[in-house]
Motif scaffolding. Structure first.
Motif, PDB file in Angstrom:
ATOM      1  N   VAL A 235       9.284   0.260   2.167  1.00  0.00           N
ATOM      2  CA  VAL A 235       8.178  -0.887   1.284  1.00  0.00           C
ATOM      3  C   VAL A 235       8.174   0.029  -0.142  1.00  0.00           C
ATOM      4  N   CYS A 236       7.616  -0.913  -1.146  1.00  0.00           N
ATOM      5  CA  CYS A 236       7.583  -0.299  -2.366  1.00  0.00           C
ATOM      6  C   CYS A 236       6.336  -0.764  -3.066  1.00  0.00           C
ATOM      7  N   GLY A 237       5.620   0.020  -3.542  1.00  0.00           N
ATOM      8  CA  GLY A 237       4.231   0.031  -4.071  1.00  0.00           C
ATOM      9  C   GLY A 237       3.267   1.058  -3.977  1.00  0.00           C
ATOM     10  N   PRO A 238       2.311   0.964  -4.598  1.00  0.00           N
ATOM     11  CA  PRO A 238       1.358   2.320  -4.750  1.00  0.00           C
ATOM     12  C   PRO A 238       0.563   2.225  -3.442  1.00  0.00           C
ATOM     13  N   GLY A 239       0.389   3.515  -2.932  1.00  0.00           N
ATOM     14  CA  GLY A 239      -0.306   3.780  -1.783  1.00  0.00           C
ATOM     15  C   GLY A 239       0.226   3.112  -0.177  1.00  0.00           C
ATOM     16  N   LEU A 240       1.453   2.757  -0.353  1.00  0.00           N
ATOM     17  CA  LEU A 240       1.892   2.288   0.974  1.00  0.00           C
ATOM     18  C   LEU A 240       2.702   3.120   1.592  1.00  0.00           C
ATOM     19  N   ARG A 241       2.506   3.103   2.935  1.00  0.00           N
ATOM     20  CA  ARG A 241       3.015   3.833   4.003  1.00  0.00           C
ATOM     21  C   ARG A 241       3.747   3.177   5.063  1.00  0.00           C
ATOM     22  N   VAL A 242       4.683   3.455   5.752  1.00  0.00           N
ATOM     23  CA  VAL A 242       5.191   2.619   6.862  1.00  0.00           C
ATOM     24  C   VAL A 242       5.940   3.503   7.942  1.00  0.00           C
TER      25      VAL A 242
ATOM     26  N   GLN B 233       0.612   1.096   6.292  1.00  0.00           N
ATOM     27  CA  GLN B 233      -0.605   1.503   5.887  1.00  0.00           C
ATOM     28  C   GLN B 233      -0.769   1.309   4.267  1.00  0.00           C
ATOM     29  N   ARG B 234      -1.992   0.857   3.861  1.00  0.00           N
ATOM     30  CA  ARG B 234      -2.275   0.967   2.397  1.00  0.00           C
ATOM     31  C   ARG B 234      -3.721   1.643   2.302  1.00  0.00           C
ATOM     32  N   ARG B 235      -3.697   2.987   1.818  1.00  0.00           N
ATOM     33  CA  ARG B 235      -5.079   3.358   1.880  1.00  0.00           C
ATOM     34  C   ARG B 235      -5.870   2.869   0.977  1.00  0.00           C
ATOM     35  N   GLY B 236      -7.292   2.454   1.171  1.00  0.00           N
ATOM     36  CA  GLY B 236      -8.084   1.583   0.404  1.00  0.00           C
ATOM     37  C   GLY B 236      -8.229   0.327   0.891  1.00  0.00           C
ATOM     38  N   GLY B 237      -7.072  -0.224   1.946  1.00  0.00           N
ATOM     39  CA  GLY B 237      -7.340  -1.348   2.553  1.00  0.00           C
ATOM     40  C   GLY B 237      -6.532  -2.285   1.890  1.00  0.00           C
ATOM     41  N   GLY B 238      -6.209  -3.512   2.608  1.00  0.00           N
ATOM     42  CA  GLY B 238      -5.348  -4.834   2.155  1.00  0.00           C
ATOM     43  C   GLY B 238      -4.127  -4.497   2.377  1.00  0.00           C
ATOM     44  N   ALA B 239      -3.462  -3.907   3.308  1.00  0.00           N
ATOM     45  CA  ALA B 239      -2.096  -3.832   3.856  1.00  0.00           C
ATOM     46  C   ALA B 239      -1.609  -4.921   4.151  1.00  0.00           C
ATOM     47  N   GLY B 240      -2.317  -5.952   4.628  1.00  0.00           N
ATOM     48  CA  GLY B 240      -1.900  -7.376   5.005  1.00  0.00           C
ATOM     49  C   GLY B 240      -1.487  -8.196   4.147  1.00  0.00           C
ATOM     50  N   SER B 241      -2.263  -7.759   2.865  1.00  0.00           N
ATOM     51  CA  SER B 241      -1.862  -8.827   1.637  1.00  0.00           C
ATOM     52  C   SER B 241      -0.525  -8.020   0.978  1.00  0.00           C
ATOM     53  N   HIS B 242      -0.046  -7.224   1.185  1.00  0.00           N
ATOM     54  CA  HIS B 242       1.206  -6.534   0.754  1.00  0.00           C
ATOM     55  C   HIS B 242       2.335  -6.587   1.454  1.00  0.00           C
ATOM     56  N   VAL B 243       2.293  -7.088   2.879  1.00  0.00           N
ATOM     57  CA  VAL B 243       3.370  -7.092   3.624  1.00  0.00           C
ATOM     58  C   VAL B 243       3.377  -8.738   4.198  1.00  0.00           C
ATOM     59  N   THR B 244       4.824  -9.104   4.409  1.00  0.00           N
ATOM     60  CA  THR B 244       5.073 -10.367   4.904  1.00  0.00           C
ATOM     61  C   THR B 244       5.863 -10.078   6.092  1.00  0.00           C
ATOM     62  N   LEU B 245       5.192 -10.781   7.379  1.00  0.00           N
ATOM     63  CA  LEU B 245       5.838 -10.847   8.592  1.00  0.00           C
ATOM     64  C   LEU B 245       7.192 -11.502   8.473  1.00  0.00           C
ATOM     65  N   GLU B 246       8.230 -10.675   8.584  1.00  0.00           N
ATOM     66  CA  GLU B 246       9.734 -10.953   8.692  1.00  0.00           C
ATOM     67  C   GLU B 246      10.432 -10.499   9.983  1.00  0.00           C
ATOM     68  N   ALA B 247      11.515 -10.990  10.593  1.00  0.00           N
ATOM     69  CA  ALA B 247      12.409 -10.448  11.465  1.00  0.00           C
ATOM     70  C   ALA B 247      13.083  -9.488  10.838  1.00  0.00           C
TER      71      ALA B 247
END
Length: 284
Positions: A102-109, A234-248
């Protein structure tokens, strides 16, 4: 975000393949690959290093030689890309290897994959569950027992195990993170069976220290050859779901060219033929 799947058991590298793959990793990584006693472990180690580099070059824009300095590990062994707002995680078990990035500030996987079968040496699901008794909560064991038959209960157990491990791998805390802090509620409508058809859900919940946080989004995946996987974003500060699209998961062809795609050779070896012979002489 990336989700890649590679069938290590189906990858049968030739001598030229082996030379190409080794040339795309560092000398230190090569030594790590060659230390394993079994071919399956050497293949998994090499494939994981190559996929990490493939993701890293894509996420950072660096070429393969420049990437070496950025591919680092924490003091607890978690790989990361130093200096970039990108994260990835790798898991291998059974016949497959997976990478999530994943790419983006504060994101972990974090991700984990397991083959839903009895471990070697175990005679029954009951004996295995007795050994693992303390690893799951009472609620989680009720979920496991709600499934009929050993194979379904094993799959339910591994679904929970993968969810827990994905959290631990996302945080990078390793064995210092107690699994008793986690209570998983897998999606009850996500049915695992022996089919190879991919199946995904993001309706599973993991309570951490008794709370479900908007910092986290959890996925479960049914993968080929009887494997189950979980991914924790994980997105620290909330909103992980808005940064990830469910895909196979995207399955890569079991070819050296697919895991080396876009990677330039960075080392020259004068003993690659001996390395390949040593690889072939190892037990499967």
């Amino acid at each position: 975000n990336n989700r890649w799947l590679f069938r290590t058991s189906a990858w049968l590298p030739s001598k030229d393949d082996w030379r190409l793959c080794l040339s795309c990793v560092s000398a230190e990584e090569r030594r790590h690959v060659e230390q394993f006693l079994h071919r399956r472990d050497s293949k998994a180690a090499l494939a994981s290093r190559l996929l990490a580099r493939r993701f890293g070059t894509s996420a950072t824009g660096l070429d393969n030689s420049q990437l070496t300095a950025c591919l680092q590990r924490s003091d607890k062994g978690r790989p990361f890309l130093a200096g970039f707002e990108a994260d990835f995680n790798i898991s291998h078990q059974g016949d497959v290897l997976i990478l999530c990035g994943v790419c983006g500030p504060g994101l972990r996987v974090g991700c984990d994959v397991m083959k839903a079968t009895l471990p070697r040496g175990e005679s029954s699901a009951e004996s295995f569950f007795r050994i693992m008794r303390r690893q799951l909560t009472e609620d989680e064991w009720r979920f496991v027992r709600s499934h009929g038959g050993d194979s379904q209960q094993l799959a339910a157990f591994y679904r929970i195990w993968c969810l827990k491990e994905s959290v631990v791998k996302a945080t990078g805390d390793g064995i210092g993170f107690s699994l008793s802090r986690l209570n998983c509620q897998p999606d009850p409508d996500f049915l695992f069976d022996a089919a190879d058809l991919p199946l995904t859900t993001s309706r599973s919940i993991v309570y951490i220290d008794g709370s479900a946080s908007s910092d986290w989004l959890f996925e479960e995946h049914r993968l080929p050859l009887g494997h189950v996987a979980a991914v924790a974003w994980q997105r620290r500060g909330g909103g992980a779901g808005s940064h990830v699209t469910l895909e196979a998961f995207t399955e890569l062809a079991p070819l050296s060219s697919s895991i080396c795609d876009g990677l330039q050779p960075i080392t020259v070896s004068h003993d690659s033929e001996m390395s390949y012979q040593n690889f072939c002489n190892k037990p499967a």
